[in-house]
Design a protein around this motif. Sequence first.
Motif, PDB file in Angstrom:
ATOM      1  N   THR A  21       0.825  -1.205   0.000  1.00 37.53           N
ATOM      2  CA  THR A  21       0.000   0.000   0.000  1.00 37.53           C
ATOM      3  C   THR A  21       0.856   1.252   0.000  1.00 37.53           C
ATOM      4  O   THR A  21       0.580   2.211  -0.737  1.00 37.53           O
ATOM      5  CB  THR A  21      -0.944   0.000   1.219  1.00 37.53           C
ATOM      6  OG1 THR A  21      -1.766  -1.162   1.170  1.00 37.53           O
ATOM      7  CG2 THR A  21      -1.815   1.236   1.240  1.00 37.53           C
ATOM      8  N   SER A  38      -4.216  11.311  -1.311  1.00 35.69           N
ATOM      9  CA  SER A  38      -5.047  11.514  -0.121  1.00 35.69           C
ATOM     10  C   SER A  38      -6.340  10.707  -0.194  1.00 35.69           C
ATOM     11  O   SER A  38      -6.799  10.165   0.823  1.00 35.69           O
ATOM     12  CB  SER A  38      -5.385  12.998   0.041  1.00 35.69           C
ATOM     13  OG  SER A  38      -4.218  13.738   0.232  1.00 35.69           O
ATOM     14  N   ALA A  41      -5.312   6.977   0.431  1.00 37.47           N
ATOM     15  CA  ALA A  41      -4.939   6.816   1.842  1.00 37.47           C
ATOM     16  C   ALA A  41      -6.160   6.974   2.742  1.00 37.47           C
ATOM     17  O   ALA A  41      -6.315   6.237   3.727  1.00 37.47           O
ATOM     18  CB  ALA A  41      -3.870   7.829   2.224  1.00 37.47           C
ATOM     19  N   GLY A  42      -7.043   7.892   2.410  1.00 34.96           N
ATOM     20  CA  GLY A  42      -8.268   8.072   3.180  1.00 34.96           C
ATOM     21  C   GLY A  42      -9.177   6.859   3.110  1.00 34.96           C
ATOM     22  O   GLY A  42      -9.836   6.504   4.096  1.00 34.96           O
ATOM     23  N   THR A  45      -7.687   4.310   5.442  1.00 35.26           N
ATOM     24  CA  THR A  45      -7.899   4.761   6.819  1.00 35.26           C
ATOM     25  C   THR A  45      -9.355   4.548   7.243  1.00 35.26           C
ATOM     26  O   THR A  45      -9.624   4.057   8.346  1.00 35.26           O
ATOM     27  CB  THR A  45      -7.510   6.236   6.968  1.00 35.26           C
ATOM     28  OG1 THR A  45      -6.146   6.401   6.557  1.00 35.26           O
ATOM     29  CG2 THR A  45      -7.675   6.730   8.385  1.00 35.26           C
ATOM     30  N   ALA A  46     -10.271   4.893   6.356  1.00 34.93           N
ATOM     31  CA  ALA A  46     -11.693   4.700   6.658  1.00 34.93           C
ATOM     32  C   ALA A  46     -12.014   3.219   6.844  1.00 34.93           C
ATOM     33  O   ALA A  46     -12.758   2.850   7.761  1.00 34.93           O
ATOM     34  CB  ALA A  46     -12.552   5.288   5.542  1.00 34.93           C
ATOM     35  N   PHE A  48      -9.952   0.865   7.875  1.00 36.06           N
ATOM     36  CA  PHE A  48      -9.379   0.440   9.150  1.00 36.06           C
ATOM     37  C   PHE A  48     -10.291   0.839  10.306  1.00 36.06           C
ATOM     38  O   PHE A  48     -10.599   0.031  11.176  1.00 36.06           O
ATOM     39  CB  PHE A  48      -7.986   1.042   9.347  1.00 36.06           C
ATOM     40  CG  PHE A  48      -7.392   0.730  10.691  1.00 36.06           C
ATOM     41  CD1 PHE A  48      -6.801  -0.502  10.930  1.00 36.06           C
ATOM     42  CD2 PHE A  48      -7.431   1.660  11.714  1.00 36.06           C
ATOM     43  CE1 PHE A  48      -6.265  -0.803  12.174  1.00 36.06           C
ATOM     44  CE2 PHE A  48      -6.897   1.371  12.954  1.00 36.06           C
ATOM     45  CZ  PHE A  48      -6.308   0.139  13.186  1.00 36.06           C
ATOM     46  N   PHE A  49     -10.737   2.092  10.326  1.00 38.17           N
ATOM     47  CA  PHE A  49     -11.585   2.540  11.432  1.00 38.17           C
ATOM     48  C   PHE A  49     -12.968   1.890  11.397  1.00 38.17           C
ATOM     49  O   PHE A  49     -13.560   1.640  12.447  1.00 38.17           O
ATOM     50  CB  PHE A  49     -11.686   4.069  11.470  1.00 38.17           C
ATOM     51  CG  PHE A  49     -10.469   4.706  12.052  1.00 38.17           C
ATOM     52  CD1 PHE A  49     -10.126   4.491  13.377  1.00 38.17           C
ATOM     53  CD2 PHE A  49      -9.636   5.500  11.280  1.00 38.17           C
ATOM     54  CE1 PHE A  49      -8.989   5.049  13.926  1.00 38.17           C
ATOM     55  CE2 PHE A  49      -8.491   6.064  11.820  1.00 38.17           C
ATOM     56  CZ  PHE A  49      -8.172   5.838  13.147  1.00 38.17           C
ATOM     57  N   TYR A  70      -6.237  -4.363  11.782  1.00 35.66           N
ATOM     58  CA  TYR A  70      -5.055  -4.262  10.920  1.00 35.66           C
ATOM     59  C   TYR A  70      -5.047  -5.406   9.906  1.00 35.66           C
ATOM     60  O   TYR A  70      -4.813  -5.189   8.708  1.00 35.66           O
ATOM     61  CB  TYR A  70      -3.802  -4.292  11.801  1.00 35.66           C
ATOM     62  CG  TYR A  70      -2.484  -4.234  11.074  1.00 35.66           C
ATOM     63  CD1 TYR A  70      -2.018  -3.044  10.539  1.00 35.66           C
ATOM     64  CD2 TYR A  70      -1.695  -5.370  10.941  1.00 35.66           C
ATOM     65  CE1 TYR A  70      -0.800  -2.980   9.886  1.00 35.66           C
ATOM     66  CE2 TYR A  70      -0.476  -5.314  10.294  1.00 35.66           C
ATOM     67  CZ  TYR A  70      -0.035  -4.123   9.767  1.00 35.66           C
ATOM     68  OH  TYR A  70       1.168  -4.065   9.125  1.00 35.66           O
ATOM     69  N   THR A  73      -7.689  -4.957   7.292  1.00 37.73           N
ATOM     70  CA  THR A  73      -7.369  -3.916   6.322  1.00 37.73           C
ATOM     71  C   THR A  73      -6.243  -4.319   5.387  1.00 37.73           C
ATOM     72  O   THR A  73      -6.326  -4.098   4.176  1.00 37.73           O
ATOM     73  CB  THR A  73      -6.982  -2.607   7.051  1.00 37.73           C
ATOM     74  OG1 THR A  73      -8.033  -2.257   7.949  1.00 37.73           O
ATOM     75  CG2 THR A  73      -6.771  -1.478   6.070  1.00 37.73           C
TER      76      THR A  73
END
Length: 82
Positions: A21, A38, A41-42, A45-46, A48-49, A70, A73
């Motif tokens: 990644t 961005s 990567a966003g 990140t989204a 993962f959360f 983790y 993702t």
Amino acid sequence: MTGGNRSSTDIGGGHIGLAVTIIVLIVVASFSGARWTSIVAGGFTAWFFLALTVIHIRGGRGREAVRRAYVATFGWGDYVTP
């Protein structure tokens, strides 16, 4: 196979997925600029959360919940290696 061995294999795949990644993000940044970097990567990140939230709701706590998010993702890294 014991649970400890399975967990270390999953984490290894997660590390490979994270490395791929990061390489892809560097390539995207060099060709497309910061905007698409961005966005990609966003997205990770989204994801993962979202995974962390679902795991937390289903009863996962602490470091184990973070590890499972983790792997959810980046665990696809197992499929990149032979």
